[in-house]
Write a protein that holds these residues in place. Structure first.
Motif, PDB file in Angstrom:
ATOM      1  N   ARG A  47       0.875  -1.256   0.040  1.00 33.95           N
ATOM      2  CA  ARG A  47       0.059   0.008  -0.015  1.00 33.95           C
ATOM      3  C   ARG A  47       0.776   1.179  -0.011  1.00 33.95           C
ATOM      4  NH1 ARG A  47      -3.286  -1.440   5.406  1.00 33.95           N
ATOM      5  NH2 ARG A  47      -4.602   0.822   4.862  1.00 33.95           N
ATOM      6  N   GLU A  48       0.542   2.327  -0.793  1.00 36.83           N
ATOM      7  CA  GLU A  48       1.218   3.376  -0.866  1.00 36.83           C
ATOM      8  C   GLU A  48       0.704   4.492  -0.001  1.00 36.83           C
ATOM      9  OE1 GLU A  48       2.734   4.992  -4.216  1.00 36.83           O
ATOM     10  OE2 GLU A  48       2.183   3.498  -5.726  1.00 36.83           O
ATOM     11  N   VAL A  49       1.708   4.926   0.903  1.00 37.82           N
ATOM     12  CA  VAL A  49       0.915   5.892   1.779  1.00 37.82           C
ATOM     13  C   VAL A  49       2.121   7.199   1.981  1.00 37.82           C
ATOM     14  CG1 VAL A  49       0.004   4.124   3.318  1.00 37.82           C
ATOM     15  CG2 VAL A  49       2.358   4.915   3.979  1.00 37.82           C
ATOM     16  N   THR A  50       1.635   8.157   2.457  1.00 39.45           N
ATOM     17  CA  THR A  50       2.446   9.172   2.641  1.00 39.45           C
ATOM     18  C   THR A  50       2.364  10.066   3.923  1.00 39.45           C
ATOM     19  OG1 THR A  50       3.566  11.101   1.220  1.00 39.45           O
ATOM     20  CG2 THR A  50       0.859  11.027   1.089  1.00 39.45           C
ATOM     21  N   VAL A  51       3.283  10.843   4.459  1.00 40.18           N
ATOM     22  CA  VAL A  51       3.267  11.673   5.632  1.00 40.18           C
ATOM     23  C   VAL A  51       3.790  13.011   5.283  1.00 40.18           C
ATOM     24  CG1 VAL A  51       3.834  11.764   8.030  1.00 40.18           C
ATOM     25  CG2 VAL A  51       3.766   9.516   6.782  1.00 40.18           C
ATOM     26  N   GLU A  94       8.949  23.792  13.246  1.00 36.37           N
ATOM     27  CA  GLU A  94      10.387  24.400  13.572  1.00 36.37           C
ATOM     28  C   GLU A  94      11.384  23.234  13.745  1.00 36.37           C
ATOM     29  OE1 GLU A  94      10.225  27.233  16.724  1.00 36.37           O
ATOM     30  OE2 GLU A  94       8.363  27.573  16.320  1.00 36.37           O
ATOM     31  N   LYS A  95      12.637  23.417  13.582  1.00 37.65           N
ATOM     32  CA  LYS A  95      13.912  22.517  13.780  1.00 37.65           C
ATOM     33  C   LYS A  95      13.742  21.957  15.021  1.00 37.65           C
ATOM     34  CE  LYS A  95      16.994  22.635   9.992  1.00 37.65           C
ATOM     35  NZ  LYS A  95      18.327  21.845   9.865  1.00 37.65           N
ATOM     36  N   GLY A  96      13.660  20.548  15.060  1.00 34.75           N
ATOM     37  CA  GLY A  96      13.658  19.838  16.462  1.00 34.75           C
ATOM     38  C   GLY A  96      12.147  19.695  17.273  1.00 34.75           C
ATOM     39  N   LYS A  97      11.197  20.370  16.456  1.00 31.15           N
ATOM     40  CA  LYS A  97      10.008  20.395  16.888  1.00 31.15           C
ATOM     41  C   LYS A  97       8.908  19.803  15.902  1.00 31.15           C
ATOM     42  CE  LYS A  97      10.498  24.319  20.015  1.00 31.15           C
ATOM     43  NZ  LYS A  97      10.147  25.580  20.418  1.00 31.15           N
ATOM     44  N   GLU A  98       9.457  19.282  14.914  1.00 34.90           N
ATOM     45  CA  GLU A  98       8.812  18.720  13.707  1.00 34.90           C
ATOM     46  C   GLU A  98       7.686  17.667  14.300  1.00 34.90           C
ATOM     47  OE1 GLU A  98      12.847  19.512  12.087  1.00 34.90           O
ATOM     48  OE2 GLU A  98      12.075  18.533  13.738  1.00 34.90           O
ATOM     49  N   GLU A  99       6.678  17.647  13.257  1.00 38.24           N
ATOM     50  CA  GLU A  99       5.547  16.597  13.920  1.00 38.24           C
ATOM     51  C   GLU A  99       4.988  16.158  12.541  1.00 38.24           C
ATOM     52  OE1 GLU A  99       2.135  18.499  15.857  1.00 38.24           O
ATOM     53  OE2 GLU A  99       1.784  20.297  14.414  1.00 38.24           O
ATOM     54  N   ALA A 100       4.270  15.017  12.513  1.00 40.89           N
ATOM     55  CA  ALA A 100       3.805  14.261  11.192  1.00 40.89           C
ATOM     56  C   ALA A 100       2.131  14.501  11.345  1.00 40.89           C
ATOM     57  CB  ALA A 100       4.052  12.906  11.318  1.00 40.89           C
ATOM     58  N   LEU A 101       1.829  14.968  10.257  1.00 38.01           N
ATOM     59  CA  LEU A 101       0.243  14.943  10.217  1.00 38.01           C
ATOM     60  C   LEU A 101      -0.260  13.761   9.731  1.00 38.01           C
ATOM     61  CD1 LEU A 101       0.092  18.184   7.844  1.00 38.01           C
ATOM     62  CD2 LEU A 101      -0.319  18.077  10.215  1.00 38.01           C
ATOM     63  N   ALA A 156       1.225   2.855  12.186  1.00 40.95           N
ATOM     64  CA  ALA A 156       0.885   4.206  11.975  1.00 40.95           C
ATOM     65  C   ALA A 156       1.980   5.087  12.675  1.00 40.95           C
ATOM     66  CB  ALA A 156      -0.697   4.721  12.451  1.00 40.95           C
ATOM     67  N   ALA A 157       2.123   4.794  13.935  1.00 41.66           N
ATOM     68  CA  ALA A 157       3.232   5.581  14.851  1.00 41.66           C
ATOM     69  C   ALA A 157       4.426   5.285  14.292  1.00 41.66           C
ATOM     70  CB  ALA A 157       2.868   4.983  16.377  1.00 41.66           C
ATOM     71  N   THR A 158       5.051   4.237  13.791  1.00 37.99           N
ATOM     72  CA  THR A 158       6.219   3.963  13.354  1.00 37.99           C
ATOM     73  C   THR A 158       6.456   4.640  12.029  1.00 37.99           C
ATOM     74  OG1 THR A 158       6.310   1.700  14.292  1.00 37.99           O
ATOM     75  CG2 THR A 158       7.608   2.147  12.267  1.00 37.99           C
ATOM     76  N   ILE A 159       5.410   4.669  11.217  1.00 33.58           N
ATOM     77  CA  ILE A 159       5.455   5.376   9.927  1.00 33.58           C
ATOM     78  C   ILE A 159       5.777   6.695  10.124  1.00 33.58           C
ATOM     79  CG2 ILE A 159       4.210   5.830   7.754  1.00 33.58           C
ATOM     80  CD1 ILE A 159       3.208   3.269   7.790  1.00 33.58           C
ATOM     81  N   GLN A 160       4.642   7.438  11.223  1.00 36.28           N
ATOM     82  CA  GLN A 160       5.159   8.774  11.602  1.00 36.28           C
ATOM     83  C   GLN A 160       6.491   8.896  12.038  1.00 36.28           C
ATOM     84  OE1 GLN A 160       1.470   9.229  13.544  1.00 36.28           O
ATOM     85  NE2 GLN A 160       0.690  10.531  11.991  1.00 36.28           N
ATOM     86  N   LYS A 161       7.003   8.233  12.893  1.00 36.38           N
ATOM     87  CA  LYS A 161       8.253   8.444  13.503  1.00 36.38           C
ATOM     88  C   LYS A 161       9.282   8.274  12.472  1.00 36.38           C
ATOM     89  CE  LYS A 161      10.445   4.875  15.162  1.00 36.38           C
ATOM     90  NZ  LYS A 161      10.870   3.726  16.032  1.00 36.38           N
ATOM     91  N   TYR A 162       9.245   7.175  11.469  1.00 32.42           N
ATOM     92  CA  TYR A 162      10.066   7.371  10.197  1.00 32.42           C
ATOM     93  C   TYR A 162      10.016   8.659   9.483  1.00 32.42           C
ATOM     94  CZ  TYR A 162      11.236   2.202  11.048  1.00 32.42           C
ATOM     95  OH  TYR A 162      11.478   1.112  11.404  1.00 32.42           O
ATOM     96  N   ALA A 163       9.131   9.112   9.259  1.00 38.91           N
ATOM     97  CA  ALA A 163       8.714  10.510   8.362  1.00 38.91           C
ATOM     98  C   ALA A 163       9.456  11.530   9.303  1.00 38.91           C
ATOM     99  CB  ALA A 163       7.483  10.540   8.181  1.00 38.91           C
ATOM    100  N   VAL A 164       9.221  11.845  10.347  1.00 41.01           N
ATOM    101  CA  VAL A 164       9.817  12.595  11.146  1.00 41.01           C
ATOM    102  C   VAL A 164      11.530  12.494  11.217  1.00 41.01           C
ATOM    103  CG1 VAL A 164      10.060  14.150  13.474  1.00 41.01           C
ATOM    104  CG2 VAL A 164       7.880  13.357  12.437  1.00 41.01           C
TER     105      VAL A 164
END
Length: 307
Positions: free
Chosen positions: A181-185, A190-197, A233-241
């Motif tokens: 499955r294709e997903v995107t994040v 700000e630097k050091g305070k990035e978050e994933a949508l 989902a949490a792992t993917i968002q962690k990898y994205a950040v």
């Protein structure tokens, strides 16, 4: 604020960039900014260096825009801009080098090898077959929007796929085809305070998420949030950040993955200047948390000024 928007450009993604630039300019005007639109061409660099503006939005995609070249010109002219700097842009654009960094830091990537055009001496097909068995992917090392990409289904397609890849770049990547499955994040902050949508799952109308699926209205379906187990989902968002930070990205980026049937996320790439067209993914992710396109663009400005 007085803001310039660079759009258009000369890469294979020019048409996408024209749409991105239009969206950005309309949003900025809606927020009360004075906007200068520039259809960028590398031959007119002096036009950029003489800009008298408070900030520049880069709405370019692909080569001569997303690869750090325009950013270097703006840096030398001491003109502030939204988004990633020279090194992050160049690294993320170079898929081979980016993959090495991801591998080293524990983000799963598909097995791959990189080949230069000078190695294409008539034996490259055999070299590829020593390491890969169809199906596998051949694509330009530095290109976007799946331009020049081929999913090789049988050995007879290899020569044509190699030629297609080298039409777009002097290096190609050959990598295992990862089915899933294709997903995107979307990532911002700000630097050091990035978050994933919220994660978006992409269901293309074609066999894979090609150029038409990305930019034609109705070319793909976006499911937000993607229907994934919470842990995955949490792992993917962690990898994205983490990928955003490893590349040294600033303000915003979008990170693409394939999730296998075994729920293993393989990173594909980091987009430092993701599309902002009516069918683009980053605006959909912002919308999912109640942020309009106009407010999203304004937030990019706010984040940039805080850096």
């Amino acid at each position: 604020m007085k803001i310039a928007v660079l759009y258009g450009g000369v890469s294979g993604e020019r048409e996408v960039s024209l749409s991105t630039g239009t969206g950005m300019m309309n949003a900025l005007k809606a927020k009360g900014h004075e906007v200068i639109g520039i259809d960028f061409h590398p031959n007119h660099i002096t036009e950029i260096t003489k800009l008298d503006v408070d900030l520049v939005f880069i709405g370019l995609h692909g080569k001569y825009g997303e690869d750090g070249k325009v950013q270097s010109v703006l840096d030398m002219a001491n003109i502030p801009y939204v988004g990633s700097g020279v090194l992050a842009s160049a690294l993320a654009m170079d898929k081979s080098k980016a993959k090495q960094i991801f591998d080293y830091n524990g983000i799963p990537t598909a097995k791959s090898r990189t080949y230069a055009k000078y190695e294409n001496d008539g034996t490259l097909r055999e070299q590829v077959l020593q390491h890969f068995t169809p199906p596998f992917v051949i694509k330009p090392n530095q290109e976007g929007s799946t331009l020049g990409l081929t999913i090789v289904q049988n050995e007879d397609d290899i020569g044509k796929a190699i030629a297609e890849g080298f039409q777009h770049d002097d290096e190609i990547i050959v990598e295992d085809y990862v089915k899933g499955r294709e997903v995107t994040v979307a990532v911002w902050g700000e630097k050091g305070k990035e978050e994933a949508l919220p994660i978006i799952e992409i269901i293309p109308k074609n066999d894979y998420y090609d150029y038409e699926s990305k930019y034609k209205v109705g070319g793909s379906e976006h499911i937000v949030p993607a229907k994934l187990d919470d842990d995955i989902a949490a792992t993917i968002q962690k990898y994205a950040v983490l990928a955003h930070q490893l590349m040294g990205c600033e303000t915003y980026s979008r990170v693409d993955f394939i999730v296998t049937e075994e729920n293993i996320p393989f990173i594909l790439e980091v987009n430092t200047l993701p599309g902002m067209t009516p069918t683009s993914l980053f605006p959909d992710a912002a919308k999912a948390v109640g942020i309009s396109y106009e407010d999203m663009i304004e937030k990019f400005i706010h984040i940039s000024l805080q850096q």
